[in-house]
Write a protein that holds these residues in place. Structure first.
Motif, PDB file in Angstrom:
ATOM      1  N   PHE A  69       0.822  -1.214   0.000  1.00  0.00           N
ATOM      2  CA  PHE A  69       0.000   0.000   0.000  1.00  0.00           C
ATOM      3  C   PHE A  69       0.858   1.266   0.000  1.00  0.00           C
ATOM      4  CE2 PHE A  69      -2.910  -3.203   1.837  1.00  0.00           C
ATOM      5  CZ  PHE A  69      -3.904  -3.124   0.879  1.00  0.00           C
ATOM      6  N   TRP A  70       2.030   1.218   0.632  1.00  0.00           N
ATOM      7  CA  TRP A  70       2.928   2.367   0.535  1.00  0.00           C
ATOM      8  C   TRP A  70       3.391   2.559  -0.906  1.00  0.00           C
ATOM      9  CZ3 TRP A  70       2.294   5.596   4.102  1.00  0.00           C
ATOM     10  CH2 TRP A  70       2.190   5.240   5.452  1.00  0.00           C
ATOM     11  N   PHE A  71       3.609   1.470  -1.602  1.00  0.00           N
ATOM     12  CA  PHE A  71       3.975   1.559  -3.018  1.00  0.00           C
ATOM     13  C   PHE A  71       2.823   2.165  -3.821  1.00  0.00           C
ATOM     14  CE2 PHE A  71       4.383   0.049  -7.363  1.00  0.00           C
ATOM     15  CZ  PHE A  71       5.728   0.266  -7.631  1.00  0.00           C
ATOM     16  N   ALA A  72       1.591   1.779  -3.506  1.00  0.00           N
ATOM     17  CA  ALA A  72       0.427   2.345  -4.193  1.00  0.00           C
ATOM     18  C   ALA A  72       0.343   3.853  -3.972  1.00  0.00           C
ATOM     19  CB  ALA A  72      -0.851   1.661  -3.702  1.00  0.00           C
ATOM     20  N   ALA A  73       0.643   4.294  -2.749  1.00  0.00           N
ATOM     21  CA  ALA A  73       0.643   5.729  -2.475  1.00  0.00           C
ATOM     22  C   ALA A  73       1.682   6.447  -3.324  1.00  0.00           C
ATOM     23  CB  ALA A  73       0.911   5.972  -0.989  1.00  0.00           C
ATOM     24  N   GLY A  74       2.864   5.843  -3.468  1.00  0.00           N
ATOM     25  CA  GLY A  74       3.893   6.439  -4.309  1.00  0.00           C
ATOM     26  C   GLY A  74       3.480   6.501  -5.773  1.00  0.00           C
ATOM     27  N   THR A  75       2.791   5.460  -6.233  1.00  0.00           N
ATOM     28  CA  THR A  75       2.307   5.445  -7.611  1.00  0.00           C
ATOM     29  C   THR A  75       1.325   6.589  -7.861  1.00  0.00           C
ATOM     30  OG1 THR A  75       2.551   3.037  -7.707  1.00  0.00           O
ATOM     31  CG2 THR A  75       1.123   4.052  -9.353  1.00  0.00           C
ATOM     32  N   ALA A  76       0.472   6.853  -6.879  1.00  0.00           N
ATOM     33  CA  ALA A  76      -0.471   7.966  -7.011  1.00  0.00           C
ATOM     34  C   ALA A  76       0.265   9.299  -7.100  1.00  0.00           C
ATOM     35  CB  ALA A  76      -1.434   7.973  -5.822  1.00  0.00           C
ATOM     36  N   GLY A  77       1.325   9.454  -6.315  1.00  0.00           N
ATOM     37  CA  GLY A  77       2.105  10.681  -6.386  1.00  0.00           C
ATOM     38  C   GLY A  77       2.718  10.901  -7.758  1.00  0.00           C
ATOM     39  N   VAL A  78       3.262   9.836  -8.345  1.00  0.00           N
ATOM     40  CA  VAL A  78       3.831   9.922  -9.691  1.00  0.00           C
ATOM     41  C   VAL A  78       2.742  10.259 -10.706  1.00  0.00           C
ATOM     42  CG1 VAL A  78       4.955   8.621 -11.528  1.00  0.00           C
ATOM     43  CG2 VAL A  78       5.753   8.395  -9.172  1.00  0.00           C
TER      44      VAL A  78
ATOM     45  N   ILE B 273       0.031  11.976 -10.224  1.00  0.00           N
ATOM     46  CA  ILE B 273      -0.323  13.398 -10.111  1.00  0.00           C
ATOM     47  C   ILE B 273       0.657  14.251 -10.920  1.00  0.00           C
ATOM     48  CG2 ILE B 273      -0.440  15.340  -8.503  1.00  0.00           C
ATOM     49  CD1 ILE B 273      -1.504  13.358  -6.402  1.00  0.00           C
ATOM     50  N   LEU B 274       1.937  13.916 -10.854  1.00  0.00           N
ATOM     51  CA  LEU B 274       2.939  14.649 -11.626  1.00  0.00           C
ATOM     52  C   LEU B 274       2.734  14.443 -13.127  1.00  0.00           C
ATOM     53  CD1 LEU B 274       6.139  13.947  -9.476  1.00  0.00           C
ATOM     54  CD2 LEU B 274       4.769  16.042  -9.557  1.00  0.00           C
ATOM     55  N   LEU B 275       2.385  13.219 -13.531  1.00  0.00           N
ATOM     56  CA  LEU B 275       2.116  12.960 -14.947  1.00  0.00           C
ATOM     57  C   LEU B 275       0.932  13.787 -15.444  1.00  0.00           C
ATOM     58  CD1 LEU B 275       2.506   9.083 -15.385  1.00  0.00           C
ATOM     59  CD2 LEU B 275       3.794  10.852 -16.581  1.00  0.00           C
ATOM     60  N   THR B 276      -0.107  13.861 -14.629  1.00  0.00           N
ATOM     61  CA  THR B 276      -1.285  14.644 -15.003  1.00  0.00           C
ATOM     62  C   THR B 276      -0.934  16.120 -15.147  1.00  0.00           C
ATOM     63  OG1 THR B 276      -2.720  13.083 -13.841  1.00  0.00           O
ATOM     64  CG2 THR B 276      -3.636  15.246 -14.334  1.00  0.00           C
ATOM     65  N   ARG B 277      -0.099  16.597 -14.239  1.00  0.00           N
ATOM     66  CA  ARG B 277       0.264  18.014 -14.252  1.00  0.00           C
ATOM     67  C   ARG B 277       1.138  18.373 -15.455  1.00  0.00           C
ATOM     68  NH1 ARG B 277       1.567  22.271 -15.195  1.00  0.00           N
ATOM     69  NH2 ARG B 277       2.139  24.041 -13.861  1.00  0.00           N
TER      70      ARG B 277
END
Length: 397
Positions: A164-173, A175-179
Motif C-alpha cells: 500500500f505504501w507503493f500504491a501511495a507512491g504510484t499515485a504521487g507519480v 499526479i505529476l504525470l497529469t500536471r
C-alpha cells in the motif's frame, strides 16, 4: 502508429496503472493479510468488494464532473484521495479498518477509470480510438503481469503494508504525470454545466441506447469473470494446488498475457471484419471456453495445467472483446463522453462486485466453484450478444 497517439497512450496507460497496483499487486497478499488481521477468507474478499463497489459507483460523479470542469481537475482530486487512502490501508490495525480504507481508495481510483476513456473520445473515434485503447492495454499489461510478482516481493521483504505504501507512491507519480504530461482535452466551449437534471437526462439517453447497454453488459460480464478469479485464485492456487505466492504471481501473469496480447489485434480485426462481428464471434468463443472449463472440473478430470490453459484462451477472447466494446459503447455519445464512460464503468464495476459477493458466498476452496461462476459470466455475455446487439456497419478507418 502516429507519435502523438503513442505518447498519449503511454501517459493514459501509466495513469491506468493505478488500478492494477491497487488490485493485482495486492492479490498475493490476501491470505497473509487475513492471517495477520485474524480474519477468514470471506472477510479478506470483502476488501475487494468494498474497493470495486466504490470504484464503480463514484464514476457516476467523475464522468459528469469532467464534462463540466474539464478532464484534469477530477483526476487531481481522485489521485490525491487515493494516495491518502493507500496510507490508511498500510496502517490498518484491523480488517474492518482495511475494508473501510479500501472503500475510500476505490473512491479515488474511480477517477482513472472513466476519465481516460473520455479523453480518448475527445480526440479520436473509429479505428484510431480502438488502436489507442489497445495500445493503452498493451502498456498497461506490464502492470498485471509484474504487479503480483512485485507485490509478492514487497510482502516477503517488508510485509504486506509495503504494497500500500507503493500504491501511495504510484499515485504521487500519477499526479505529476497529469500536471506535466497530459493536456486538457475538453475545451471550455464544449463543457456542460454540472446539474443533476442534466446528468439524469444524459443517463436516460444512454439507458435507452440498446447498443450502449449491450456493449456495457458484455464488458461487465467479462470483467465479472475476472473479478471472480481475483477473489478466489489466491486461496485456490496456494491452498488447493499448493503454489507459493511467487508461483501464483507467475500463473496470474500468464492469464494477463493472454488478455493483453490478443487486445493488440482488436483494431486490425475490426477494420477487416467489422467491429461488431468481432465482438459477436469473440463473445461466443469466450462463452464456449468458460463452459468447457466448468465441464472438465465438474467431471473431475480437470488439472492445474488445464485450468491455466483454458483461462488463457478465455482471456484472449476477452482481450478482443473489451477494447472494441468500450469504443462501440461511446461511439455515438461524443457530447456526453464523460458521462457515458462513467455510467458504463459504474455498471461494469458493480457487476464485478456482485460476482465477488456471489463467488465468496459459495466458494469452497475447489476449482469447480470458481469455474461455475466464470462459466455463468460467459453464458450471460453470449445471451446479451444474441439479444441486444443489432446490425451495425463496420467502423471507418
Amino acid at each position: 502508429m502516429k507519435p502523438e497517439i503513442f505518447k498519449l497512450a503511454v501517459i493514459l496507460a501509466l495513469l491506468g496503472a493505478v488500478g492494477p497496483v491497487a488490485i493485482d499487486m495486492y492479490i498475493p497478499a490476501l491470505p497473509k493479510i487475513a492471517a495477520d488481521l485474524h480474519a477468514d477468507a470471506a472477510a479478506a474478499q470483502w476488501t475487494l468488494m468494498s474497493f470495486f463497489s466504490a470504484f464503480g459507483i463514484c464514476q457516476l460523479v467523475y464522468g459528469p464532473a469532467s464534462d463540466s470542469v474539464g478532464r484534469k481537475p477530477p483526476l487531481y482530486f481522485g489521485l490525491g484521495l487515493f494516495l491518502v487512502a493507500s496510507a490508511g490501508c498500510a496502517l490498518a490495525p484491523s480488517m474492518g479498518w482495511l475494508i473501510a480504507a479500501r472503500f475510500v481508495q476505490g473512491v479515488g481510483a474511480a477517477a482513472v477509470m472513466s476519465i481516460p476513456r473520455a479523453v480518448i473520445r475527445d480526440l479520436y473515434t473509429g479505428s484510431d480510438a480502438t488502436r489507442l485503447m489497445s495500445t493503452i492495454m498493451l502498456v498497461t499489461s506490464v502492470s498485471p503481469m509484474l504487479a503480483p510478482l512485485g507485490g509478492s516481493g514487497l510482502m516477503t521483504a517488508f510485509g504486506w503494508p509495503a504494497v500500500f505504501w507503493f500504491a501511495a507512491g504510484t499515485a504521487g507519480v500519477s499526479i505529476l504525470l497529469t500536471r506535466f504530461g497530459l493536456k486538457e482535452t475538453l475545451h471550455p466551449e464544449y463543457r456542460t454545466r454540472f446539474e443533476l437534471s442534466g446528468m439524469v437526462a444524459a443517463f436516460k439517453v444512454l439507458i435507452r441506447d440498446r447498443n450502449f447497454i449491450g456493449q456495457t453488459l458484455i464488458g461487465g460480464a467479462g470483467m465479472a469473470s475476472f473479478f471472480a478469479f481475483l477473489a478466489t485464485a489466491p486461496f485456490l492456487y496456494t491452498q488447493h494446488f499448493g503454489l507459493t505466492s511467487t508461483q501464483f504471481s507467475l500463473a496470474f501473469a500468464l492469464n494477463a498475457l493472454g488478455f493483453f496480447g490478443s487486445s493488440q489485434f482488436a483494431a486490425n480485426l475490426g477494420n477487416r471484419f467489422g467491429a461488431m462481428p468481432v465482438v459477436r464471434f469473440c463473445v461466443a468463443g469466450f462463452a464456449a471456453t468458460t463452459v468447457l472449463l466448468f465441464i472438465v472440473f465438474a467431471a473431475g478430470i480437470g488439472t492445474f495445467v488445464m485450468l491455466v490453459g483454458l483461462l488463457i484462451i478465455a482471456n484472449a477472447f476477452l482481450g478482443l472483446v473489451i477494447p472494441t466494446a468500450m469504443v462501440l459503447s461511446l461511439e455515438e455519445h461524443g457530447p456526453i463522453a464523460g458521462t457515458a464512460a462513467s455510467l458504463g464503468g459504474t455498471m461494469q464495476m458493480l457487476i464485478g462486485a456482485a460476482a465477488i459477493v456471489g463467488v465468496s458466498a459459495v466458494f469452497d476452496g475447489k476449482p469447480v466453484t470458481m469455474a461455475a461462476v466464470i462459466a455463468l459470466c460467459g453464458i450471460v455475455a453470449l445471451a446479451v450478444s444474441l439479444l441486444m446487439l443489432g446490425r451495425r456497419p463496420a467502423m471507418a478507418a
